[in-house]
Enzyme design. Structure first.
Site, PDB file in Angstrom:
ATOM      1  N   HIS A   1       0.821  -1.233   0.000  1.00 55.25           N
ATOM      2  CA  HIS A   1       0.000   0.000   0.000  1.00 55.25           C
ATOM      3  C   HIS A   1       0.844   1.269   0.000  1.00 55.25           C
ATOM      4  O   HIS A   1       0.369   2.338   0.357  1.00 55.25           O
ATOM      5  CB  HIS A   1      -0.967   0.024   1.197  1.00 55.25           C
ATOM      6  CG  HIS A   1      -1.921  -1.127   1.212  1.00 55.25           C
ATOM      7  ND1 HIS A   1      -3.004  -1.211   0.366  1.00 55.25           N
ATOM      8  CD2 HIS A   1      -1.951  -2.255   1.965  1.00 55.25           C
ATOM      9  CE1 HIS A   1      -3.664  -2.327   0.606  1.00 55.25           C
ATOM     10  NE2 HIS A   1      -3.043  -2.983   1.559  1.00 55.25           N
TER      11      HIS A   1
ATOM     12  N   ARG B   1       0.588  18.239   3.168  1.00 53.00           N
ATOM     13  CA  ARG B   1       2.030  18.524   3.078  1.00 53.00           C
ATOM     14  C   ARG B   1       2.452  18.402   1.626  1.00 53.00           C
ATOM     15  O   ARG B   1       1.655  18.038   0.770  1.00 53.00           O
ATOM     16  CB  ARG B   1       2.818  17.512   3.922  1.00 53.00           C
ATOM     17  CG  ARG B   1       2.464  16.076   3.548  1.00 53.00           C
ATOM     18  CD  ARG B   1       3.301  15.037   4.230  1.00 53.00           C
ATOM     19  NE  ARG B   1       2.720  13.715   4.148  1.00 53.00           N
ATOM     20  CZ  ARG B   1       2.743  12.915   3.111  1.00 53.00           C
ATOM     21  NH1 ARG B   1       3.336  13.300   1.987  1.00 53.00           N
ATOM     22  NH2 ARG B   1       2.197  11.722   3.134  1.00 53.00           N
TER      23      ARG B   1
END
Length: 480
Positions: free
Chosen positions: A234, A291
């Site tokens: 993942h 971010r």
């Protein structure tokens, strides 16, 4: 803004410093004992030791970093990604101490840091969501009923999670409770928060993310998409921009949805809205990363924008001068994350000494790098060495250039994801654009890679032997 402290290490610290220096802004590096001779330390105008090698004794010490910044009259702090970049308390503390935080407001970090809170924030904006239960599960029996209504397979996900932790696919009702308990336990251990929720499991999705940028004057731009479907455990390994499957209409729809997600939490600065795209081109909101992303270079290349420079200007209170209609896609870019991992052994970290470390160079090749020959790979941090990016007018050319750049990238002493990157770029599913997040599970075969690896090693040995014999001949020719 005259001086920025970069609260990070490796390639991202250098990347941020390059934009700051280009803008005439001084830079401060922080480093741990393991990183005392690291390139980011040498690159900065000033560098300060902040603690021992483990990150909880150095790069995660927010108070210590703020103390250093104040003592050096720093104006702003850029967190990069990882470490403290999505820590709302740290962002708040930076501002309370009279410095500028180069990132989103702490409230947005808090909301988007919880997948459940994020879903709650965007629900009034008519953004498509994966069917499921959008609240923390407390009653397992009631949750099981919802799962039956949604239809198996379903996905149990940690609210505070990331990187595949606290995530379980449940194929049928019989295994629901055991998988639920495992997910809660894993989420508690990894994040200190056992909240989990359930979603319909989309079997063959693509992972598409939209880069957004928002200033304090009410302007929000979407800087197109990145395709991030090539993942292991993942976590992304290969990213590209643009995606091979998005039409201009779908791109616009997803971009506008990402802008609404930003509006839902009064977003500021750079952020990424992640979506799942199913085989019928339906997209669903997944989460928002508050971010700069690891894969931001591919967006920089196709938009011809410097995202870090934009972040700094927005943090200074400037309005973005570019408008959505001015943005265009230029060519194609592909990024390979070069991890010190062994792709022949389940991508386990490969620590060691960089006996040989030579980067590829040439037109259309960019390497965001954090290491140099002769260094040790520390065991304390994420094992990424660098990001290898290639770009060209077309996707086919960018792929071919990536294959060449991988073969020109010389690393000895540790295993890396370079051979895996070559495997991906040479695979028909990737080249055709017909792939999804199950690429590794479907196609990646360690035996095939081992055979290629062995053949290449044999070929290299034969060439070396041939050269040796040629050299011997030259040495033994008598003087006439």
């Amino acid at each position: 803004m005259k001086k920025i402290l970069v609260a990070n290490r490796g390639e991202i610290a250098i990347r941020v410093m390059k934009s700051a220096q280009k803008m005439g802004i001084k830079t401060v590096a922080v480093y741990s004992t393991a990183d005392r001779n690291a390139p980011h330390v040498k690159f900065a105008d000033e560098a300060v030791w902040i603690g021992e090698s483990p990150s909880n004794q150095s790069y995660l010490l927010g108070d210590k970093i703020i103390e250093v910044a104040k003592s050096l009259n720093v104006d702003a702090i850029h967190p990069g990604y990882g470490f403290l970049s999505e820590n709302a308390d740290f962002a708040e503390s930076v501002e309370k101490n009279g410095m500028i935080w180069i990132g989103p407001k702490s409230a947005a970090i808090r909301v988007m840091g919880s997948k459940l809170a994020a879903k709650d924030a965007v629900k009034d904006y008519n953004i498509p969501m994966v069917p499921g239960l959008d609240e923390a599960i407390t009653d397992v029996e009631a949750a099981k009923k919802t799962a039956v209504e949604v239809g198996f397979p379903i996905l149990i996900k940690a609210s505070a999670g990331g990187g595949g932790k606290g995530m379980r696919i449940v194929e049928n009702e019989a295994e629901f409770e055991s998988q639920m308990n495992r997910a809660i336990s894993e989420a508690t251990n990894a994040f200190g928060d056992g909240s989990v929720f359930i979603e319909k499991y989309i079997g063959s999705p693509r992972h598409i993310e939209i880069q957004i940028m928002a200033d304090s004057h009410g302007n929000i731009l979407y800087l197109f998409e990145r395709e991030c479907s090539i993942q292991r455990r993942h976590q992304k390994v290969v990213e590209e921009a643009p995606s091979a499957v998005l039409t201009p209409e779908l791109r616009k729809k997803m971009g506008e949805a990402a802008v609404l997600v930003a509006k839902s939490c009064d977003y500021l600065n750079a952020g990424t809205v992640e979506f799942l795209l199913d085989e019928n081109n339906n997209f669903y909101f997944l989460e928002m990363n508050t971010r700069l992303q690891v894969e931001h270079p591919v967006t920089e290349i196709i938009t011809q924008l410097d995202l870090v420079e934009m972040q700094i200007k927005i943090a200074r209170g400037e309005a973005m001068t570019i408008k959505q209609e001015d943005l265009k896609i230029y060519g194609h870019a592909i990024e390979l994350r070069v991890y010190a991992e062994d792709p022949l052994n389940d991508f386990l970290p490969s620590v060691g000494h960089l006996d040989v470390y030579k980067l590829p160079v040439g037109e259309g090749i960019r390497v965001d790098n954090g290491f140099e020959q002769g260094m040790d790979i520390p065991i304390y941090y994420d094992p990424m060495l660098a990001k290898l990016i290639t770009y060209a007018d077309t996707r086919e050319e960018a792929i071919q250039l990536m294959i060449k750049a991988i073969s020109d990238y010389k690393v000895e002493g540790v295993s890396t994801t370079l051979p895996f990157g070559k495997f991906v770029c040479e695979h028909e599913a990737f080249r055709s654009g017909n792939f999804d997040t199950n690429f590794v599970k479907k196609y990646y075969d360690v035996e095939t890679l081992k055979n290629v690896h062995n053949q290449e090693a044999k070929l290299a040995a034969m060439i070396a032997l041939q050269r040796y014999f040629q050299d011997q001949k030259i040495l033994t020719i008598p003087n006439s």
